[in-house]
Enzyme design. Sequence first.
Site, PDB file in Angstrom:
ATOM      1  CG  ASP A 328      20.840  -3.968 104.418  1.00 42.59           C
ATOM      2  OD1 ASP A 328      21.248  -4.647 105.367  1.00 42.59           O
ATOM      3  OD2 ASP A 328      20.586  -2.749 104.504  1.00 42.59           O
ATOM      4  CD  GLU A 357      19.083  -7.275 107.911  1.00 40.47           C
ATOM      5  OE1 GLU A 357      19.702  -7.200 108.983  1.00 40.47           O
ATOM      6  OE2 GLU A 357      19.000  -6.325 107.119  1.00 40.47           O
TER       7      GLU A 357
END
Length: 625
Positions: A328, A357
């Site tokens: 993330d 990400e």
Amino acid sequence: MKSNVFILIFSIISVYSLAQKNQTLAHIEPPNWWAGMEHHEVEIMLHGKNISNLTIDAKGLTILGVQKTENPNYLFVTVETKNIAAGTYTFHLLENKKVKYQVDYEIKTRAENSKERMGFNNSDVLYLLMPDRFANGKISNDNDPTVVEKMNRSLPGGRHGGDIQGIVDHLDYIKDLGATTIWPTPLLEDNDSAYSYHTYGQSDLYRVDPRYGTNEEYKNFVTEAHKESLKVIQDVVPNHWGSRHWMMNDLPTYTWIHQFPGYAQSNYRMSTQMDPNVSAIDQKMCVDGWFVRSMPDLNQSNPLVLNYLVQNTIWWMEYANLDGLRVDTYSYNDKEGIAKWTKKIMEEYPNTNIVGEVWMHDQAHQSYWQKNSPIAAIQSYNSHLPSVMDFTLLDALNQAFNEKNQNWDQGMVRVYENFVNDFLYDNPNNILLFLENHDTQRFNEIYANIADYKLAMTILATVRGIPQIYYGTEIGMKGNKNLGDADIRHDFPGGWKEDKDNAFVSKDSKNENSQSGRNQTQDEYFNFTKKILNWRLNSKAVQEGKTIQFLPENNLYVFFRILPTEKVMVIVNNSNDQQILTLNRFREVISTGKMCKDIITGNNINLANEKLIIGAKTSMIIEIK
Ligand code: CA
């Protein structure tokens, strides 16, 4: 004399009871380790009242170092686990040479071939799902006394009860669709009092959220998935955790998180990480600022924090036998710290894959975060991250199909241009491709027309890289991000016993709960997606082939995926008119005119002809063998 004996016995009992295993030691992390790991110098964090005043020994284990911080409640004890046998070792924490606490620590036997585990690659298709919103397989865990937020399915941002068992119950559905790898959004405990369902604000990095199940159930889920030849990756959040993390009440050290003091919000400008003209304050606010108030920003430039995060991820990989990772907010991390973290994980598991990400809108910026990036090399930076996400392709796909007429830089040219920039990447084959995810607008909210979906899915399944489906994509699920994140995270129909409709089964199937299956439109979405994903599983050309693309004309885009033994020709007609394609233009790739097949319609195609007619808003995937 009698009273002396009594005192002696009494003191023996007292010492014994004080020295009981793990008594009053609040936390020991990681809770165990394994023999034979690449990461063999394990830094064990012990947490208990005033334990830094105690001395420590451990029979059979070499203590390489003991680090204290300004908080007396912590000891960071580094032990050598290289060349030691698996078994239970015992730490003694001593006060005036007397044992105050006795702590058993298990070094386990590693599973066979643990180091060699293969991650996911361009032969895979990822299925991203939100566990709270996918399926409720177990109502007994809907509420749990140890966490604050209770189930309330009527709240869009509430806990809806989905869980690990719900995923296990539908492994066959995911497999049938043609996906090979499951990416659940985070499963570790998030004890926020509201909006905890997304689980990105974690409160215990060694515990599966009890509303999803237990650690044991998580491990079993991976085992069950592997039996179905499905892989599982974990969604890791090294950038931050939740404000209700237990450590926030007693931080090991002031610099464990970024303090201003207290809260300051990130400016979210990740381009500050590579801007040669950046101001120091802007760069600091991007990296050190908190994502939101409820998510304290972890300081990976502190070696204790970094090591804690490295060990935590290796622990889950090893414990649950995971195949790979998704990280993330990768580009919000301290960039040197996250590169060290990534390198450590890859050293432990050299064949795995990690996708980060990196929500950027420029290919040079995306490339910057990929391992051995020629762009990042300009600044002598290397993230060691094998895979990044193709957000610029998402940007192109979100616009291209609404542009019915091709202007100079519109329509299919946007998609074509995305791949022109492949020269910026070290490895364009290890990039994650998607039409939507849990943070973006639903594709079918932008394009209500299934014809557009088929064009987009054709591209997603046949261009270089690793396609990712977001649960519901395959049934045309809608949702408007402008109404809030919950609207793009609806419950999957049929995941709850009380659901009227069950999109896990076809429209024709009968089932015991008198639910109806997918409606006609959902079935059309599903069958198209299933057909091309399953075909893709066996197309080496699409998985590994070289790409040759031709400049789009009249909003019609043609590209090939080429191996010496097989080729695939993809035609995407994004215009509202039928078009006649002059095949001579493609003779550098298709030299002969064998009978070929369009895998979408099953029709035979003769590419030796001069012309090929292709309908309005239609795509073809032609196998040339
Ligand atoms: Ca449940």
